[in-house]
Design an enzyme around this catalytic site. Structure first.
Site, PDB file in Angstrom:
ATOM      1  N   HIS A  16       0.811  -1.222  -0.017  1.00  0.00           N
ATOM      2  CA  HIS A  16       0.195   0.005   0.201  1.00  0.00           C
ATOM      3  C   HIS A  16       0.834   1.451   0.002  1.00  0.00           C
ATOM      4  CE1 HIS A  16       0.525   0.001   4.600  1.00  0.00           C
ATOM      5  NE2 HIS A  16       0.357   1.185   4.121  1.00  0.00           N
ATOM      6  N   ASP A  26      -0.045  -7.418   1.487  1.00  0.00           N
ATOM      7  CA  ASP A  26       0.794  -6.324   1.493  1.00  0.00           C
ATOM      8  C   ASP A  26       2.189  -6.209   1.736  1.00  0.00           C
ATOM      9  OD1 ASP A  26       0.664  -3.446   1.803  1.00  0.00           O
ATOM     10  OD2 ASP A  26      -0.152  -3.473   3.857  1.00  0.00           O
ATOM     11  N   GLN A  53       1.202   6.083  12.067  1.00  0.00           N
ATOM     12  CA  GLN A  53       1.288   6.694  10.644  1.00  0.00           C
ATOM     13  C   GLN A  53       2.677   6.943  10.416  1.00  0.00           C
ATOM     14  OE1 GLN A  53      -0.723   8.009  13.718  1.00  0.00           O
ATOM     15  NE2 GLN A  53      -1.370   9.839  12.521  1.00  0.00           N
ATOM     16  N   GLY A  54       3.207   6.401   9.079  1.00  0.00           N
ATOM     17  CA  GLY A  54       4.495   6.880   8.827  1.00  0.00           C
ATOM     18  C   GLY A  54       5.374   5.722   8.928  1.00  0.00           C
ATOM     19  N   ASP A  55       4.792   4.618   9.824  1.00  0.00           N
ATOM     20  CA  ASP A  55       5.668   3.429  10.046  1.00  0.00           C
ATOM     21  C   ASP A  55       5.288   2.258   9.025  1.00  0.00           C
ATOM     22  OD1 ASP A  55       7.190   4.163  12.234  1.00  0.00           O
ATOM     23  OD2 ASP A  55       5.261   4.107  13.370  1.00  0.00           O
ATOM     24  N   SER A  56       4.336   2.397   8.161  1.00  0.00           N
ATOM     25  CA  SER A  56       3.778   1.315   7.268  1.00  0.00           C
ATOM     26  C   SER A  56       4.982   1.034   6.402  1.00  0.00           C
ATOM     27  CB  SER A  56       2.934   1.964   6.148  1.00  0.00           C
ATOM     28  OG  SER A  56       1.586   2.114   6.607  1.00  0.00           O
TER      29      SER A  56
END
Length: 279
Positions: free
Chosen positions: A93, A138, A224-227
């Site tokens: 993603h 993913d 958020q931002g660690d994906s």
């Protein structure tokens, strides 16, 4: 309920909290357009959640330079790990399909993104997991124009390490709705079995996703931002191995809402073949 990806996805917080009565998307599924304000409130809320890329490890501490040498920060606001010195393993993603791509910059070799020792390398090609449609699968690979001279992180090839405590690390938000971090944070989270996680997320794709976090209190989580960043642990032999990829979750560090990670061992053969095909 829509998944909130932890890149953009796990990014929902600030606006998400303000719009909680309207939507609680789990970590953004895909990058949305920038015209959310012109749309219906509920649609705008979901798109903001899925578009926001800022975030970091919640409840973590600063990592030491060289502690996790395979860690990479990607310019679209995701994390990743060096699968090979010139191939980054991240989340599907985080990228937009497969093919030639020189728009991504990978930063490695440092924990502080302003460190003068940082190494920045452009991408040449992206391979998104075949058949990825926002549910499971993913994972993605990013080919780099040149190697980053750091250690690589081996991936789990069976589920024997899908247990115990895991380490998560990244430059994402330190709280739901927070901002990206300049310095890498790290934290430990415990395994959550599928049955328990399914109670939190009915849409969990078993065998393709695994969960980790503190079910009772929350407090520690990727955000958020660690994906795309790795979830890893030491094997019985004392070597680090990657067992998960930061994928999605509802908010960040909420009680009863653990983080959801791509189950790397399920896709190990596909990842290895794809990396070889990248040349």
């Amino acid at each position: 309920m829509q998944k909130q990806r932890k890149k953009i996805a796990r990014l929902i917080a600030g606006a998400a909290v303000a719009l909680a009565a309207v939507s609680l998307a789990p970590m953004g599924i895909a990058m949305a357009g920038e015209d959310g304000a012109k749309k219906a409130p509920s649609q705008a809320a979901v798109e903001q959640h899925s578009d926001d890329i800022s975030a970091k490890i919640v409840g973590g501490t600063e990592a030491e330079k060289g502690e996790f040498p395979w860690m990479v920060r990607l310019s679209m606001g995701c994390g990743g790990a060096l699968f090979e010195k010139d191939v980054v393993l991240t989340a599907a993603h985080c990228v937009d399909g497969s093919g030639p791509n020189d728009s991504i910059t990978a930063t490695g070799g440092v924990v502080d993104l302003e460190d003068s020792d940082k190494v920045e390398v452009k991408s040449t090609e992206v391979l998104q997991a075949p058949g990825y449609d926002g549910k499971g699968k993913d994972w993605a690979l990013i080919k780099l124009a040149e190697p980053i001279d750091q250690e690589t992180l081996p991936i789990a090839e069976d589920d024997s390490n899908n247990k115990g405590d895991f380490t998560i690390a990244g430059w994402g938000a330190d709280k739901e709705g927070g901002e990206q971090q300049q310095k890498m944070l790290k934290a430990e989270v415990p395994f959550v079995d599928d049955a328990t996680c399914k109670g939190a997320y009915s849409e969990l794709v078993e065998k393709e996703e695994l969960c980790a976090g503190f079910m009772d209190k929350g407090e520690i989580d990727s955000c958020q931002g660690d994906s795309g960043g790795p979830m890893f642990r030491k094997t019985e032999g004392g070597e680090f191995i990657q067992v998960g990829i930061v994928s999605w979750g509802e908010g960040c560090a909420r009680p009863g809402k653990p983080g959801v990670y791509t189950e790397v061992s399920t896709f190990a053969a596909d990842i290895k073949k794809a990396a070889a095909d990248l040349g």
